[in-house]
Design a protein around this motif. Structure first.
Motif, PDB file in Angstrom:
ATOM      1  N   ARG B  51      43.171  45.439 -11.879  1.00  0.00           N
ATOM      2  CA  ARG B  51      42.486  44.181 -12.148  1.00  0.00           C
ATOM      3  C   ARG B  51      41.334  43.902 -11.188  1.00  0.00           C
ATOM      4  O   ARG B  51      40.471  43.086 -11.465  1.00  0.00           O
ATOM      5  CB  ARG B  51      43.483  43.013 -12.157  1.00  0.00           C
ATOM      6  CG  ARG B  51      44.063  42.624 -10.790  1.00  0.00           C
ATOM      7  CD  ARG B  51      45.224  41.640 -11.007  1.00  0.00           C
ATOM      8  NE  ARG B  51      45.645  40.920  -9.817  1.00  0.00           N
ATOM      9  CZ  ARG B  51      46.484  41.373  -8.901  1.00  0.00           C
ATOM     10  NH1 ARG B  51      46.973  42.614  -9.006  1.00  0.00           N
ATOM     11  NH2 ARG B  51      46.855  40.616  -7.877  1.00  0.00           N
ATOM     12  N   PHE B  52      41.328  44.567 -10.026  1.00  0.00           N
ATOM     13  CA  PHE B  52      40.245  44.332  -9.068  1.00  0.00           C
ATOM     14  C   PHE B  52      39.014  45.206  -9.341  1.00  0.00           C
ATOM     15  O   PHE B  52      37.959  45.001  -8.755  1.00  0.00           O
ATOM     16  CB  PHE B  52      40.739  44.581  -7.635  1.00  0.00           C
ATOM     17  CG  PHE B  52      41.837  43.642  -7.232  1.00  0.00           C
ATOM     18  CD1 PHE B  52      41.543  42.333  -6.890  1.00  0.00           C
ATOM     19  CD2 PHE B  52      43.161  44.064  -7.207  1.00  0.00           C
ATOM     20  CE1 PHE B  52      42.546  41.455  -6.519  1.00  0.00           C
ATOM     21  CE2 PHE B  52      44.175  43.188  -6.840  1.00  0.00           C
ATOM     22  CZ  PHE B  52      43.867  41.883  -6.507  1.00  0.00           C
ATOM     23  N   ASP B  60      52.020  54.275  -8.608  1.00  0.00           N
ATOM     24  CA  ASP B  60      53.231  55.004  -8.253  1.00  0.00           C
ATOM     25  C   ASP B  60      54.269  54.603  -9.300  1.00  0.00           C
ATOM     26  O   ASP B  60      54.892  53.539  -9.183  1.00  0.00           O
ATOM     27  CB  ASP B  60      53.667  54.600  -6.842  1.00  0.00           C
ATOM     28  CG  ASP B  60      54.699  55.562  -6.277  1.00  0.00           C
ATOM     29  OD1 ASP B  60      54.965  56.593  -6.927  1.00  0.00           O
ATOM     30  OD2 ASP B  60      55.246  55.287  -5.190  1.00  0.00           O
ATOM     31  N   PHE B  63      54.046  50.965 -10.389  1.00  0.00           N
ATOM     32  CA  PHE B  63      53.608  50.130  -9.264  1.00  0.00           C
ATOM     33  C   PHE B  63      52.138  50.415  -8.961  1.00  0.00           C
ATOM     34  O   PHE B  63      51.761  51.545  -8.665  1.00  0.00           O
ATOM     35  CB  PHE B  63      54.487  50.436  -8.049  1.00  0.00           C
ATOM     36  CG  PHE B  63      54.184  49.580  -6.857  1.00  0.00           C
ATOM     37  CD1 PHE B  63      54.464  48.219  -6.879  1.00  0.00           C
ATOM     38  CD2 PHE B  63      53.630  50.129  -5.708  1.00  0.00           C
ATOM     39  CE1 PHE B  63      54.189  47.427  -5.779  1.00  0.00           C
ATOM     40  CE2 PHE B  63      53.352  49.340  -4.599  1.00  0.00           C
ATOM     41  CZ  PHE B  63      53.634  47.985  -4.639  1.00  0.00           C
ATOM     42  N   ILE B  64      51.306  49.361  -9.061  1.00  0.00           N
ATOM     43  CA  ILE B  64      49.868  49.514  -8.811  1.00  0.00           C
ATOM     44  C   ILE B  64      49.520  48.873  -7.484  1.00  0.00           C
ATOM     45  O   ILE B  64      49.925  47.739  -7.212  1.00  0.00           O
ATOM     46  CB  ILE B  64      49.051  48.828  -9.930  1.00  0.00           C
ATOM     47  CG1 ILE B  64      49.400  49.447 -11.286  1.00  0.00           C
ATOM     48  CG2 ILE B  64      47.550  48.936  -9.650  1.00  0.00           C
ATOM     49  CD1 ILE B  64      48.718  48.795 -12.453  1.00  0.00           C
ATOM     50  N   LEU B  65      48.790  49.610  -6.653  1.00  0.00           N
ATOM     51  CA  LEU B  65      48.416  49.039  -5.364  1.00  0.00           C
ATOM     52  C   LEU B  65      46.969  49.374  -5.026  1.00  0.00           C
ATOM     53  O   LEU B  65      46.540  50.524  -5.127  1.00  0.00           O
ATOM     54  CB  LEU B  65      49.352  49.551  -4.265  1.00  0.00           C
ATOM     55  CG  LEU B  65      49.217  48.878  -2.896  1.00  0.00           C
ATOM     56  CD1 LEU B  65      49.566  47.399  -2.949  1.00  0.00           C
ATOM     57  CD2 LEU B  65      50.093  49.584  -1.859  1.00  0.00           C
ATOM     58  N   THR B  66      46.216  48.323  -4.612  1.00  0.00           N
ATOM     59  CA  THR B  66      44.831  48.519  -4.181  1.00  0.00           C
ATOM     60  C   THR B  66      44.749  48.245  -2.686  1.00  0.00           C
ATOM     61  O   THR B  66      45.759  47.951  -2.060  1.00  0.00           O
ATOM     62  CB  THR B  66      43.881  47.560  -4.916  1.00  0.00           C
ATOM     63  OG1 THR B  66      44.174  46.218  -4.511  1.00  0.00           O
ATOM     64  CG2 THR B  66      44.019  47.657  -6.399  1.00  0.00           C
ATOM     65  N   GLU B  67      43.562  48.320  -2.144  1.00  0.00           N
ATOM     66  CA  GLU B  67      43.290  48.077  -0.727  1.00  0.00           C
ATOM     67  C   GLU B  67      43.795  49.252   0.120  1.00  0.00           C
ATOM     68  O   GLU B  67      44.993  49.393   0.382  1.00  0.00           O
ATOM     69  CB  GLU B  67      43.902  46.756  -0.222  1.00  0.00           C
ATOM     70  CG  GLU B  67      43.233  45.518  -0.771  1.00  0.00           C
ATOM     71  CD  GLU B  67      41.767  45.388  -0.326  1.00  0.00           C
ATOM     72  OE1 GLU B  67      41.424  45.876   0.744  1.00  0.00           O
ATOM     73  OE2 GLU B  67      40.984  44.810  -1.091  1.00  0.00           O
ATOM     74  N   ALA B  70      46.399  48.722   2.927  1.00  0.00           N
ATOM     75  CA  ALA B  70      47.722  48.410   2.364  1.00  0.00           C
ATOM     76  C   ALA B  70      48.366  49.690   1.829  1.00  0.00           C
ATOM     77  O   ALA B  70      49.584  49.893   1.970  1.00  0.00           O
ATOM     78  CB  ALA B  70      47.594  47.364   1.258  1.00  0.00           C
ATOM     79  N   ARG B  73      49.911  51.862   4.596  1.00  0.00           N
ATOM     80  CA  ARG B  73      51.218  51.347   5.044  1.00  0.00           C
ATOM     81  C   ARG B  73      52.309  51.653   4.023  1.00  0.00           C
ATOM     82  O   ARG B  73      53.427  52.002   4.393  1.00  0.00           O
ATOM     83  CB  ARG B  73      51.123  49.845   5.292  1.00  0.00           C
ATOM     84  CG  ARG B  73      50.249  49.557   6.495  1.00  0.00           C
ATOM     85  CD  ARG B  73      50.023  48.089   6.723  1.00  0.00           C
ATOM     86  NE  ARG B  73      49.137  47.952   7.869  1.00  0.00           N
ATOM     87  CZ  ARG B  73      48.189  47.033   7.990  1.00  0.00           C
ATOM     88  NH1 ARG B  73      48.017  46.128   7.048  1.00  0.00           N
ATOM     89  NH2 ARG B  73      47.441  47.002   9.063  1.00  0.00           N
ATOM     90  N   TYR B  74      51.967  51.509   2.759  1.00  0.00           N
ATOM     91  CA  TYR B  74      52.933  51.803   1.696  1.00  0.00           C
ATOM     92  C   TYR B  74      53.315  53.283   1.728  1.00  0.00           C
ATOM     93  O   TYR B  74      54.492  53.637   1.668  1.00  0.00           O
ATOM     94  CB  TYR B  74      52.334  51.421   0.343  1.00  0.00           C
ATOM     95  CG  TYR B  74      53.208  51.787  -0.833  1.00  0.00           C
ATOM     96  CD1 TYR B  74      54.335  51.040  -1.142  1.00  0.00           C
ATOM     97  CD2 TYR B  74      52.908  52.892  -1.626  1.00  0.00           C
ATOM     98  CE1 TYR B  74      55.153  51.381  -2.212  1.00  0.00           C
ATOM     99  CE2 TYR B  74      53.708  53.239  -2.703  1.00  0.00           C
ATOM    100  CZ  TYR B  74      54.831  52.471  -2.989  1.00  0.00           C
ATOM    101  OH  TYR B  74      55.634  52.821  -4.048  1.00  0.00           O
ATOM    102  N   ARG B  77      55.661  54.179   4.594  1.00  0.00           N
ATOM    103  CA  ARG B  77      57.058  53.775   4.400  1.00  0.00           C
ATOM    104  C   ARG B  77      57.720  54.566   3.288  1.00  0.00           C
ATOM    105  O   ARG B  77      58.863  54.986   3.396  1.00  0.00           O
ATOM    106  CB  ARG B  77      57.142  52.276   4.071  1.00  0.00           C
ATOM    107  CG  ARG B  77      56.685  51.375   5.196  1.00  0.00           C
ATOM    108  CD  ARG B  77      56.966  49.902   4.883  1.00  0.00           C
ATOM    109  NE  ARG B  77      56.171  49.413   3.771  1.00  0.00           N
ATOM    110  CZ  ARG B  77      55.040  48.709   3.919  1.00  0.00           C
ATOM    111  NH1 ARG B  77      54.578  48.428   5.118  1.00  0.00           N
ATOM    112  NH2 ARG B  77      54.387  48.280   2.869  1.00  0.00           N
ATOM    113  N   GLU B  78      56.990  54.777   2.178  1.00  0.00           N
ATOM    114  CA  GLU B  78      57.595  55.356   0.969  1.00  0.00           C
ATOM    115  C   GLU B  78      57.594  56.889   0.984  1.00  0.00           C
ATOM    116  O   GLU B  78      58.502  57.506   0.456  1.00  0.00           O
ATOM    117  CB  GLU B  78      56.843  54.833  -0.254  1.00  0.00           C
ATOM    118  CG  GLU B  78      57.594  54.967  -1.541  1.00  0.00           C
ATOM    119  CD  GLU B  78      58.499  53.773  -1.842  1.00  0.00           C
ATOM    120  OE1 GLU B  78      59.003  53.738  -2.958  1.00  0.00           O
ATOM    121  OE2 GLU B  78      58.705  52.907  -0.991  1.00  0.00           O
TER     122      GLU B  78
END
Lengths: 223, 226
Positions: B51-52, B60, B63-67, B70, B73-74, B77-78
């Protein structure tokens, strides 16, 4: 010794950290840095307190740390905090990190620039605000508010879901800032207004305490 | 399903994450997005992918992740990232975080604004560059390089100490960027140059692979000048 927060009540991330510490009952010593008198600009300050010469920052015994988001993360790893503020669950935490990183070039940048041109620069120089600059940054501020409504809040109660998190804390402290210059960013935006009220209520009394100095300046514009 | 990585190697944080994924041997599927062809600006992209409408980002499973920060860090951990690159110890990690947060309004912002006004905007609009803005942001880049030398590197080998961390990866990928315009920010700065060469050496061959497109554009620029 112990934890010391160096801050200024008119700095947005300073207020976020102050509220975070109070709300989580983390013991700390609050030390105001006199930005108006340029206390942070001396060589002594640079050598003794913080080489970046900005607020907020912390001293945790001999450990010096600046950058509000780095500080929040450090505090969350060291102290017991309310889990919904910065969840230990990987995916939930990642979505809050997403806002904390996004805000740098959006909420943080545009609200700070707008308030600077509307209020800080005229105050410091004694000259009226440059309307062209003010209008340019107001446009960027309004675009950021559109994104907060449409890309973040959507149908949720808070920025990252249905529970309050540090994302809301940082966003709210930014959105309060232009009130210093008599500008209300929630005007004509019922959704943001309701959200901001929810954040204030949830984080009070710490929130009101942190915003006392700002509210005092803002109240002068109403007379 | 394997991690999907959406990126454009012309973007600084896209290169940083590409390098990070590769050197940590995290398996991923490449999804290049061509920013100069505005592939990120379609409605379909916005509703289906992100959306950005910016890169880099990951999918993943659902699971959607931007930045980019961030995402670091994900991933740590993952999937796990070498401890020296992003330490688990909270104080060490905090000092790397300090740079990762600081860079947004320094290295990242100024280099992006400089290259936008010097190169990308003229390239995409056909307009002449606004020389006032170009020189304003170039001065900003120069000031930022002073800070990198005096506030970060000081007498250390790397940005956050004597070991290479993700802070160095992000910083180096930014500082490479203006070479596309013929401006090398490390020139005349032996400390910065030594550091940059160390970073390249430690991260090669992945580093060079990630900078292939940039190096080509930089070389073309040099040729155009001759």
């Amino acid at each position: 010794m112990g934890l010391k927060l160096f801050y200024h009540p008119l700095s947005q991330p300073s207020r976020s950290l102050y509220i975070f510490l109070k709300y989580n009952n983390i013991p700390f010593e609050a030390r105001v840095v006199d930005l108006k008198e340029g206390e942070h600009l001396t060589q002594e300050f640079k050598e003794k307190f913080n080489r970046f010469q900005k607020v907020p920052f912390i001293h945790d015994d001999n450990f010096v740390l600046s950058e509000s988001i780095a500080i929040i993360r450090y505090l969350a790893s060291k102290y017991e905090i309310k889990d919904n503020l910065y969840p230990s669950n990987f995916k939930q935490r990642a979505l809050i990190d997403e806002y904390l990183e996004w805000q740098h070039h959006n909420t943080r940048q545009h609200f700070a620039m707008f308030t600077q041109h509307l209020w800080f620069i005229p105050l410091r120089t004694g000259t009226p605000a440059d309307q062209k600059e003010v209008e340019k940054y107001e446009k960027a501020l309004q675009e950021t508010l559109d994104k907060i409504e449409n890309l973040w809040l959507g149908n949720n109660s808070y920025l990252c879901g249905h529970k309050i998190s540090v994302a809301d804390l940082f966003a709210a402290c930014e959105i309060e800032e232009p009130r210093l210059g008599g500008y209300d960013p929630t005007k004509g935006r019922p959704k943001i207004k309701e959200w901001l009220e929810r954040v204030r209520t949830e984080l009070n009394p710490a929130y009101a305490e942190a915003h006392a100095a700002l509210n005092e300046v803002a109240s002068l514009h109403k007379i | 399903m394997v991690l999907k990585y959406y990126y454009d190697l012309i973007s600084e944080p896209s290169r940083a994450l590409y390098i990070l994924l590769k050197i940590n041997k995290i398996p991923f599927k490449k999804h290049p997005v061509n920013l100069l062809k505005f592939e990120n600006l379609t409605d379909e992209f916005k509703t289906k992918l992100n959306r950005f409408q910016k890169v880099p980002f990951i999918h993943d499973n659902d699971f959607i992740l931007t930045e980019s920060i961030a995402i670091v860090r994900y991933l740590s951990r993952e999937y796990g990232i070498k401890d020296s690159l992003y330490p688990q110890d909270s104080k060490h990690q905090a000092l790397v975080d300090e740079y990762l947060e600081w860079q947004h309004h320094n290295t990242r912002l100024l280099i992006a604004l400089y290259t936008r006004h010097k190169l990308f905007k003229p390239l995409l609009t056909g307009d002449e560059p606004d020389l006032n803005l170009v020189s304003k942001y170039k001065r900003g880049v120069v000031k930022t390089m002073d800070k990198i030398e005096n506030l970060w590197l000081r007498d250390q080998k790397f940005i956050c100490g004597n070991i290479l961390t993700v802070a160095d990866i992000f910083a180096a990928c930014e500082i490479e960027q203006p070479r596309m315009t013929g401006f090398d920010p490390t020139k005349g700065r032996p400390k910065l140059e030594t550091w940059m060469n160390e970073v390249r050496k430690e991260l090669d061959p992945v580093y060079s692979e990630a900078h292939l497109v940039l190096n080509e554009l930089a070389a073309n620029n040099e040729k155009a000048k001759l």
